[in-house]
Design a protein around this motif. Sequence first.
Motif, PDB file in Angstrom:
ATOM      1  N   LYS A  15      -1.666  10.216  18.882  1.00  6.02           N
ATOM      2  CA  LYS A  15      -0.985  10.190  17.485  1.00  6.02           C
ATOM      3  C   LYS A  15      -1.774   9.690  16.445  1.00  6.02           C
ATOM      4  O   LYS A  15      -2.845   8.999  16.747  1.00  6.02           O
ATOM      5  N   SER A  54      10.694  16.998  12.522  1.00  4.36           N
ATOM      6  CA  SER A  54      10.987  16.118  13.535  1.00  4.36           C
ATOM      7  C   SER A  54       9.928  16.265  14.647  1.00  4.36           C
ATOM      8  O   SER A  54       9.641  15.275  15.330  1.00  4.36           O
ATOM      9  N   HIS A  55       9.481  17.556  14.846  1.00  7.08           N
ATOM     10  CA  HIS A  55       8.626  17.623  16.143  1.00  7.08           C
ATOM     11  C   HIS A  55       7.260  17.066  15.938  1.00  7.08           C
ATOM     12  O   HIS A  55       6.680  16.265  16.725  1.00  7.08           O
ATOM     13  N   THR A  58       7.762  13.016  15.744  1.00  8.93           N
ATOM     14  CA  THR A  58       8.066  12.353  16.964  1.00  8.93           C
ATOM     15  C   THR A  58       7.071  12.362  17.897  1.00  8.93           C
ATOM     16  O   THR A  58       6.452  11.332  18.673  1.00  8.93           O
ATOM     17  N   ASN A  59       6.025  13.382  17.839  1.00  7.19           N
ATOM     18  CA  ASN A  59       4.936  13.715  19.125  1.00  7.19           C
ATOM     19  C   ASN A  59       3.586  13.418  18.355  1.00  7.19           C
ATOM     20  O   ASN A  59       2.792  13.052  19.322  1.00  7.19           O
ATOM     21  N   SER A  62       2.183   8.303  14.499  1.00  2.00           N
ATOM     22  CA  SER A  62       2.705   6.929  14.722  1.00  2.00           C
ATOM     23  C   SER A  62       2.907   6.096  13.631  1.00  2.00           C
ATOM     24  O   SER A  62       3.854   5.232  13.696  1.00  2.00           O
ATOM     25  N   ASP A  87      14.301   6.485  12.944  1.00  2.00           N
ATOM     26  CA  ASP A  87      14.549   7.385  13.970  1.00  2.00           C
ATOM     27  C   ASP A  87      13.834   8.291  14.900  1.00  2.00           C
ATOM     28  O   ASP A  87      13.961   8.823  16.103  1.00  2.00           O
ATOM     29  N   GLU A  88      12.531   8.198  14.251  1.00  2.00           N
ATOM     30  CA  GLU A  88      11.435   9.077  14.903  1.00  2.00           C
ATOM     31  C   GLU A  88      10.497   8.384  15.522  1.00  2.00           C
ATOM     32  O   GLU A  88       9.443   8.559  16.011  1.00  2.00           O
ATOM     33  N   ASP A  89      10.694   6.906  15.549  1.00  2.00           N
ATOM     34  CA  ASP A  89       9.967   6.019  16.171  1.00  2.00           C
ATOM     35  C   ASP A  89       8.416   5.808  15.446  1.00  2.00           C
ATOM     36  O   ASP A  89       7.485   5.855  16.110  1.00  2.00           O
TER      37      ASP A  89
END
Length: 341
Positions: A15, A54-55, A58-59, A62, A87-89
């Motif tokens: 990330k 979102s993808h 999230t992936n 960071s 919500d996506e950390d």
Amino acid sequence: MSLNAIAQKLMEPGKGILAADESEPTIEKRFAKINLPSTLELRRDYREMLFRSSHAMTNYISGVILTEETLKQEAADGTPFRAILADEDVIPGIKVDRGAFPMPGESGEKITEGLDGLRQRLEEYARLGAGFAKWRAVITINDIAPTRNNIRANAHALARYAILCQEAGIVPVVEPEVVGDGDPGNHSLERCAQVTGDVLENVFKELRLAGVDLSGMLLKPNMVLPGVNSRDRPSVDDIAQRTYEVLREQVPAAVPGIAFLSGGQTDEEATAHLSAINKIQNKPWPITFSYGRALQNVALRLWAGRRENFAQAQAAFTHRAKMNSLAASGEWTPEVDRVAA
């Protein structure tokens, strides 16, 4: 969460950090290239398009560096951007400097301002959920620059900023950038290596003097590159090796990680150089990206100010984020990029 824990989370393997902290004048210039005015609504929509990828978020992401406007802003449906990132950390960060201004003298150099009132602003940013901050110093190369005075003044400001951040419970991202638009006759690869080494040596000296906890910060440096108009054209591997040598000599192993800026490189150049650096074995710190333009260029053009273009623009942003995720592990190749695109 401790400063070191935040820094470690920002350096999570695979990330990197999205730099979405363009000032209003900067984003106005970028919007102008696609014939858009820089209105509050368009700036909001553009950031919403990125943050709701979102993808990608999230992936591959960071943390996100925000402006004060964006940290307090809401998406079109009323959801605060901070909540979308949570919500996506993804950890929200904040650009806290007020910009680089002409340094007194005849050297054509700049000094970054923004220390006045910073302690109070950091307290507010912490309440709003910012986990890290960023301060950029600008170092120029020409026939008489950088001067010792300019290097020391910017290093001292970076150290004062960093200790104030840590006092507020915020991880400082320390960004001393040797900019790439220096005098073509003076900005070779070796000249950049020498200047970058001098700058980093002074920065870490000032950080230690200020009492900054090196385990609770991150470094955001330039790569060692010839100037954009230089006749010096080294290979990707030469750039990677020279960059690593300078960092290995000047950056303490206590620093939890290094997140490069893209610094005027093309999208693919920034990815290629990052991957080549990460192919080097036994590095004392993890190395990733903290890119702005090199992640956003294509997505910005595809978005073009229209919400109906969100999906297409988000796909382009996700592609570049994934490619730089691979580069952060030394696994990117031009062939992988072309196939994935």
